[in-house]
Design a protein around this motif. Structure first.
Motif, PDB file in Angstrom:
ATOM      1  N   ALA A   1       0.740  63.618 -46.536  1.00  0.00           N
ATOM      2  CA  ALA A   1       0.160  64.930 -46.221  1.00  0.00           C
ATOM      3  C   ALA A   1       1.217  66.021 -46.196  1.00  0.00           C
ATOM      4  O   ALA A   1       0.921  67.189 -46.485  1.00  0.00           O
ATOM      5  CB  ALA A   1      -0.558  64.859 -44.871  1.00  0.00           C
ATOM      6  N   ASP A   2       2.459  65.656 -45.859  1.00  0.00           N
ATOM      7  CA  ASP A   2       3.512  66.670 -45.723  1.00  0.00           C
ATOM      8  C   ASP A   2       4.380  66.840 -46.969  1.00  0.00           C
ATOM      9  O   ASP A   2       5.288  67.682 -46.984  1.00  0.00           O
ATOM     10  CB  ASP A   2       4.420  66.301 -44.535  1.00  0.00           C
ATOM     11  N   LEU A   3       4.123  66.046 -48.023  1.00  0.00           N
ATOM     12  CA  LEU A   3       4.959  66.167 -49.220  1.00  0.00           C
ATOM     13  C   LEU A   3       4.762  67.543 -49.885  1.00  0.00           C
ATOM     14  O   LEU A   3       3.636  67.933 -50.227  1.00  0.00           O
ATOM     15  CB  LEU A   3       4.612  65.052 -50.220  1.00  0.00           C
ATOM     16  N   GLU A   4       5.863  68.242 -50.029  1.00  0.00           N
ATOM     17  CA  GLU A   4       5.772  69.565 -50.660  1.00  0.00           C
ATOM     18  C   GLU A   4       5.385  69.450 -52.130  1.00  0.00           C
ATOM     19  O   GLU A   4       4.727  70.342 -52.679  1.00  0.00           O
ATOM     20  CB  GLU A   4       7.118  70.285 -50.533  1.00  0.00           C
ATOM     21  N   THR A   5       5.786  68.337 -52.754  1.00  0.00           N
ATOM     22  CA  THR A   5       5.466  68.175 -54.182  1.00  0.00           C
ATOM     23  C   THR A   5       3.972  68.041 -54.421  1.00  0.00           C
ATOM     24  O   THR A   5       3.497  68.255 -55.541  1.00  0.00           O
ATOM     25  CB  THR A   5       6.180  66.937 -54.731  1.00  0.00           C
ATOM     26  N   LEU A   6       3.197  67.663 -53.354  1.00  0.00           N
ATOM     27  CA  LEU A   6       1.747  67.504 -53.518  1.00  0.00           C
ATOM     28  C   LEU A   6       0.971  68.756 -53.146  1.00  0.00           C
ATOM     29  O   LEU A   6      -0.258  68.793 -53.313  1.00  0.00           O
ATOM     30  CB  LEU A   6       1.244  66.328 -52.669  1.00  0.00           C
ATOM     31  N   GLN A   7       1.664  69.802 -52.629  1.00  0.00           N
ATOM     32  CA  GLN A   7       0.925  70.996 -52.209  1.00  0.00           C
ATOM     33  C   GLN A   7       0.122  71.627 -53.346  1.00  0.00           C
ATOM     34  O   GLN A   7      -1.012  72.067 -53.129  1.00  0.00           O
ATOM     35  CB  GLN A   7       1.896  72.027 -51.618  1.00  0.00           C
ATOM     36  N   PRO A   8       0.636  71.650 -54.569  1.00  0.00           N
ATOM     37  CA  PRO A   8      -0.178  72.245 -55.642  1.00  0.00           C
ATOM     38  C   PRO A   8      -1.403  71.402 -56.002  1.00  0.00           C
ATOM     39  O   PRO A   8      -2.338  71.892 -56.634  1.00  0.00           O
ATOM     40  CB  PRO A   8       0.798  72.334 -56.819  1.00  0.00           C
ATOM     41  N   VAL A   9      -1.374  70.136 -55.608  1.00  0.00           N
ATOM     42  CA  VAL A   9      -2.445  69.227 -56.052  1.00  0.00           C
ATOM     43  C   VAL A   9      -3.691  69.355 -55.195  1.00  0.00           C
ATOM     44  O   VAL A   9      -4.804  69.153 -55.666  1.00  0.00           O
ATOM     45  CB  VAL A   9      -1.927  67.767 -56.035  1.00  0.00           C
ATOM     46  N   TRP A  10      -3.528  69.683 -53.892  1.00  0.00           N
ATOM     47  CA  TRP A  10      -4.664  69.607 -52.958  1.00  0.00           C
ATOM     48  C   TRP A  10      -5.832  70.489 -53.384  1.00  0.00           C
ATOM     49  O   TRP A  10      -6.989  70.130 -53.164  1.00  0.00           O
ATOM     50  CB  TRP A  10      -4.206  70.006 -51.544  1.00  0.00           C
ATOM     51  N   GLN A  11      -5.538  71.637 -53.981  1.00  0.00           N
ATOM     52  CA  GLN A  11      -6.622  72.551 -54.331  1.00  0.00           C
ATOM     53  C   GLN A  11      -6.814  72.677 -55.837  1.00  0.00           C
ATOM     54  O   GLN A  11      -7.381  73.639 -56.322  1.00  0.00           O
ATOM     55  CB  GLN A  11      -6.334  73.926 -53.714  1.00  0.00           C
ATOM     56  N   THR A  12      -6.339  71.655 -56.570  1.00  0.00           N
ATOM     57  CA  THR A  12      -6.565  71.632 -58.020  1.00  0.00           C
ATOM     58  C   THR A  12      -7.939  71.061 -58.312  1.00  0.00           C
ATOM     59  O   THR A  12      -8.756  70.834 -57.403  1.00  0.00           O
ATOM     60  CB  THR A  12      -5.482  70.777 -58.699  1.00  0.00           C
TER      61      THR A  12
END
Length: 582
Positions: free
Chosen positions: A79-90
């Protein structure tokens, strides 16, 4: 002709008895030693296995805590991975592939999904619950506020999506949820995962496999309320309030279910969390059948018994040989004693040795034989004196018995007199009060008895009194007391009788006396004379407030006078009984 029975000890020789007693003593000592060893061993084994079971439970609890910590940390890291932040709302498809890739890396998760801040599932593994609202699910509501981990529960929304379940147990999960923050730090949704509870079953099997020396052992996992999460009777409450309080006071130990599940040895531990994982208060129970745990002790006790019985046989054989040597002088002494009186040349016993007791015995018997002649003469003289004294004693006993009967018996009727009746009645009253038994008193008086004396004479009056006394005695039982108190008055103490039984007895007596005229013999003119008698009777029962039987007699006497006043030839009960009946 009856023959006295001969006991077993009389049939056995002293040698055999010594050998048998030695063998029995050895057997008893071996049995007692084996039993003591078994009890001590069983207690010590129970304590040892109890501590090992507690360690086994602690090992399982530690694995559960570490496993939950890893799952808890994994979801938090994702949940805290910055690399996944763009993915959550794709696009949901892109997000789903990412989540399924995560699930493939962590196969213990049955479902991983991401829900927007409004509770709508944007994407989840295998597309399960995509677009569904989970806003009311505890994991989502709590995950918005911070990291959340929930206790074991059955599947609700996923029950129909996960496919058929092998076995009878339903799908059950542990929820893990973390808030997901956007680039600006605001919460944009919740990452939730359902950890399959099958993971705990696999952990249990792994722990039991490592500890395979615990034959027949079981591991159960309970929630903080004492309900079974993993093990037989899932959902059943296994611990009561007192046991839960003990768990809180002492998070690890043994014997938690002592007395509740007889036949098991138990140990327990509380899964209290690990590092950042706070723990859910799970209680791990490890138990093993007591019969299996104590089997080595029983085997050892049986081995001790077998060896002990063998040694007992050897001890009996050794005792038989030694006893033969010890009892040889006694057998010789017995043989010589048998010859006395049969052989005219044998008048005394030889001096024998072999043991101090044998020497003393032969010396004492020789001295005894020397005194036999004088003792026999004194015995004959004493027997003659005893016979004479016995005859005098029998005569004295007969005289005393006659005096006793005269002192206790009314000479005219043969019934008890007043003194003997009161003595016996006092004992019966004490017995009745001790054992809560009923006693009834009946007082009877012959109606118009003075007229019988005046018309027919005192001898005829005596005949009438004896007739009434006989009817009273015939109607009474062997346990009842019947007495003549003087003149024409009689008193009866009825055992185990209430007022109804007393009235029944009185009515029978009254009817029997009035139905049969009494033959008085002949009058002064030589003619046969007879008279019809009637009696009046008063009844009562022994009361709790009565000081003694005399109080009851006084009440019955009052009832008698009431019968006289009512016209005679009738039965009346005392005022106390009438008031009780009303």
């Amino acid at each position: 002709m009856r023959m006295d029975r001969i006991s077993v000890s009389d049939r056995l020789s002293l040698r055999a008895q010594i050998a048998l007693a030695t063998m029995i003593l050895c057997v008893l000592l071996v049995a007692a030693g084996s039993l003591a060893a078994a009890l001590i061993g069983q207690r010590k084994t129970g304590e040892l296995i109890g501590r090992e079971l507690a360690e086994l439970a602690a090992s399982m609890a530690d694995r559960l805590d570490r496993g939950m910590f890893e799952r808890y940390r994994e979801i938090g890291i994702i949940a805290d991975l910055e690399t996944l932040q763009p993915v959550w709302q794709t696009e949901p498809a892109v997000l789903r592939r990412t989540l399924e890739h995560l699930q493939a890396s962590f196969p213990d998760y049955a479902w991983i999904g991401f829900a927007d801040a409004d509770g709508t599932v944007r994407a989840a593994t295998r597309g399960m619950l995509d677009g569904a609202s989970v806003a009311k699910r505890p994991w989502f509501a709590s995950g918005l506020a911070g990291p959340f981990i929930g206790d074991v529960h059955e599947a609700v929304l996923l029950a129909g999506l996960l496919g058929p379940r092998t076995g009878r147990e339903p799908f059950r999960f542990v929820d893990v949820a973390y808030p997901v923050h956007g680039a600006d730090g605001a919460v944009i949704g919740v990452l939730g995962a359902h950890l399959s509870w099958d993971w705990a079953e696999e952990t249990r099997r792994a722990v039991l496999a490592v500890n395979e020396h615990f034959t027949g052992a079981e591991i159960l996992v309970l929630d903080s309320e004492g309900r079974v999460l993993l093990g037989p009777n899932t959902g059943a409450r296994l611990l009561d309030a007192a046991q839960l309080a003990r768990v809180q006071a002492q998070p690890g130990g043994m014997g938690l279910l002592e007395g509740q599940q007889a036949g098991w040895l138990t140990g327990y531990a509380v899964a209290g969390g690990y590092r950042s994982y706070p723990g859910l208060g799970w209680i791990v129970l490890a138990r093993q059948p007591a019969a299996i745990a104590s089997q080595p002790v029983r085997d050892l006790a049986q081995a001790i018994l077998l060896v002990g019985f063998g040694l007992s046989l050897l001890g009996g054989l050794a005792a038989w040989i030694l006893a033969g040597r010890l009892t040889r002088p006694v057998r010789q002494l017995t043989a010589e004693a048998e010859r006395i009186g049969r052989d005219d040349h044998v008048h005394t016993l030889p001096r024998l040795g072999g043991a101090r007791e044998v020497v003393l015995l032969s010396r004492a018997l020789r001295s005894l034989l020397r005194r036999l002649g004088l003792a026999e003469e004194k015995l004959q003289e004493a027997e003659r004196e005893i016979d004479h004294q016995a005859e005098e004693t029998r005569e004295l006993s007969a005289d005393l018995e006659r005096l006793r009967r005269l002192a206790e018996t009314d000479p005219l009727t043969g019934l008890l007199n007043r003194r003997a009746f009161l003595d016996a009645a006092a004992r019966q009253v004490a017995y009745a009060r001790r054992y809560d038994r009923a006693l009834a008193v009946v007082v009877a008086d012959i109606d118009h008895f003075k007229a019988v004396n005046d018309r027919h004479g005192h001898a005829a009056g005596d005949v009438a009194i004896r007739a009434v006394a006989g009817r009273l005695q015939q109607a009474a039982r062997d346990s009842d007391l019947v007495a003549r108190f003087g003149g024409e008055e009689f008193v009866v103490l009825l055992m185990e009788s209430d007022i109804a039984a007393a009235v029944s007895y009185a009515e029978r007596v009254r009817g029997a006396i009035g139905a049969s005229p009494v033959d008085l013999g002949t009058d002064g003119n030589g003619r046969a004379a007879a008279v019809t008698l009637t009696v009046s009777l008063g009844c009562t029962v022994l009361g709790q407030d009565d000081r003694d039987v005399q109080d009851a007699i006084d009440r019955a006497d009052g009832a008698l006078y009431a019968a006289k006043a009512a016209g005679r030839n009738r039965v009346r009960i005392s005022v106390a009984e009438r008031n009780a009946a009303e």
